[in-house]
Scaffold this active site. Sequence first.
Site, PDB file in Angstrom:
ATOM      1  N   ARG A 159       0.555   4.195   9.735  1.00 57.66           N
ATOM      2  CA  ARG A 159       0.406   5.038   8.547  1.00 57.66           C
ATOM      3  C   ARG A 159      -0.852   5.904   8.665  1.00 57.66           C
ATOM      4  NH1 ARG A 159       3.167   0.457   5.918  1.00 57.66           N
ATOM      5  NH2 ARG A 159       1.290  -0.771   5.544  1.00 57.66           N
ATOM      6  N   PHE A 169      13.732   5.917   4.741  1.00 58.28           N
ATOM      7  CA  PHE A 169      13.611   4.474   4.547  1.00 58.28           C
ATOM      8  C   PHE A 169      12.209   4.170   4.001  1.00 58.28           C
ATOM      9  CE2 PHE A 169      16.352   5.420   8.161  1.00 58.28           C
ATOM     10  CZ  PHE A 169      17.547   4.830   7.774  1.00 58.28           C
ATOM     11  N   ASP A 172      15.139   6.684   0.153  1.00 60.83           N
ATOM     12  CA  ASP A 172      15.597   5.304   0.347  1.00 60.83           C
ATOM     13  C   ASP A 172      16.726   5.057  -0.631  1.00 60.83           C
ATOM     14  OD1 ASP A 172      15.716   2.323   0.512  1.00 60.83           O
ATOM     15  OD2 ASP A 172      13.850   2.584   1.621  1.00 60.83           O
ATOM     16  N   ASP A 201      11.597   4.866   9.644  1.00 61.69           N
ATOM     17  CA  ASP A 201      11.249   3.441   9.729  1.00 61.69           C
ATOM     18  C   ASP A 201      12.431   2.627   9.202  1.00 61.69           C
ATOM     19  OD1 ASP A 201       9.873   1.072  10.053  1.00 61.69           O
ATOM     20  OD2 ASP A 201       8.833   1.225   8.124  1.00 61.69           O
ATOM     21  N   CYS A 212      12.067  -1.955  14.659  1.00 68.04           N
ATOM     22  CA  CYS A 212      11.482  -3.256  14.372  1.00 68.04           C
ATOM     23  C   CYS A 212      12.317  -4.401  14.929  1.00 68.04           C
ATOM     24  CB  CYS A 212      11.305  -3.432  12.867  1.00 68.04           C
ATOM     25  SG  CYS A 212      12.845  -3.272  11.935  1.00 68.04           S
TER      26      CYS A 212
END
Length: 414
Positions: free
Chosen positions: A227, A243, A265, A315, A355
């Site tokens: 970030r 997201f 999102d 993300d 991830c």
Amino acid sequence: MPKLTDVTLPTQLKERLAQGHPWVYRTHVPPQLRLPAGAWVRLRCGGWSAYGLWDAERPIAVRVFSAHGLPNAAWVRERVRAAWELRAPLRAAGCTAYRWLFGEGDGLPGLTADVYGEYVVVQAYMGGAGELLGWLAEALREVNPALRGVVLRQQRADDQDEDQVTGSQGGEPDQARSAPSPAGALLSLSGSLPPQQLVVREHGVQLYADLRGGQKTGLFLDHRENRRYVEAVSAGRSVLNCFAYTGAFSLYALRGGASAVVSADIGKGLAAATAANLALNGFDAARHSFVTDDCFAMLERFAAAGRRFDLVVLDPPSFAKSKASRYAAVRAYARLNTLALRCVAPGGLLASASCTSQVGPEEFKGMLTAAAAGAERTLQIVHEAGQPLDHPVPAGFPEGRYLKFVVGRALERA
């Protein structure tokens, strides 16, 4: 010392175990062996031996804790103190939310502990952790007496980032970045329960953390430094944050001087949660908008309409919970990144994350290459990162490296 069951393992595992790999899969233990969850065992493999904790149900049958002695409360306290010292730079930087214990990475397999101000949220990703949890709660409050409470968050279907998966390449790493689901119950291990929401700080940005109903244990702590990178490259840029959850990347982009930020999102209530975070930080709401929609559908719509951004942040949730779904995950990542690149202005940036441990760093970059070809772009990688300080990875445990964050400049093809 209590009488322990000896578990003899195939000799081909010796090198990996001697190098520090902390897992023994059920396919590698004697099939007739039946033990209660939480039983300590002595592992033997050639001339190597160590002590591990038996899990009666999951694909990982034994987690290796120590090669030198049977763990006890004092042993756990040493691991907790060492992990505390490693995170000292985060506390010095004013961060009040971070991962104090990262399971295998800090020598306590199957356990995590996340700091949110004066509270710690613990999660266990194995059966039979009861004795360890008692030792852990005691150690956490001994090392940091300022804590008001240590709580255990019960696992939910969307909290399986450290839950063990099948196959030979399992891992922490599958973090669901999506809408909140019904709250995971919090059980006090020591001290008081936290309030419904806390305000925490990371690098000067304030964030509401919902420890009961939010994703993970409240926030996605592993992207803290990523970030900051987005903040550093946001000045004067239009930014699309896909997201977005409760808008953490968007907050940093706004603080970095982005001209306009769109957060997107599909989750219910996330627009309001993001607005609350903007207000908490005193940011200009006129520079921000929130789109509640499926990000794939939104990107398709934006691409078709010719809408472009100077920086697109991806993300997404994990697309692979097991080795069997790895190839489908790569296809999904490729489609998503192709759509995103079509929405990046020429010379703009794509910041793309993954991830899942099922897709390695090189395979992820290969996927980005294919996505760029599909979007008829050339992608110059200008930045690459993995996990931050509070998510360390043992050298002998490659499965522990789950997070990929790659930033590329998108150019028109010559």
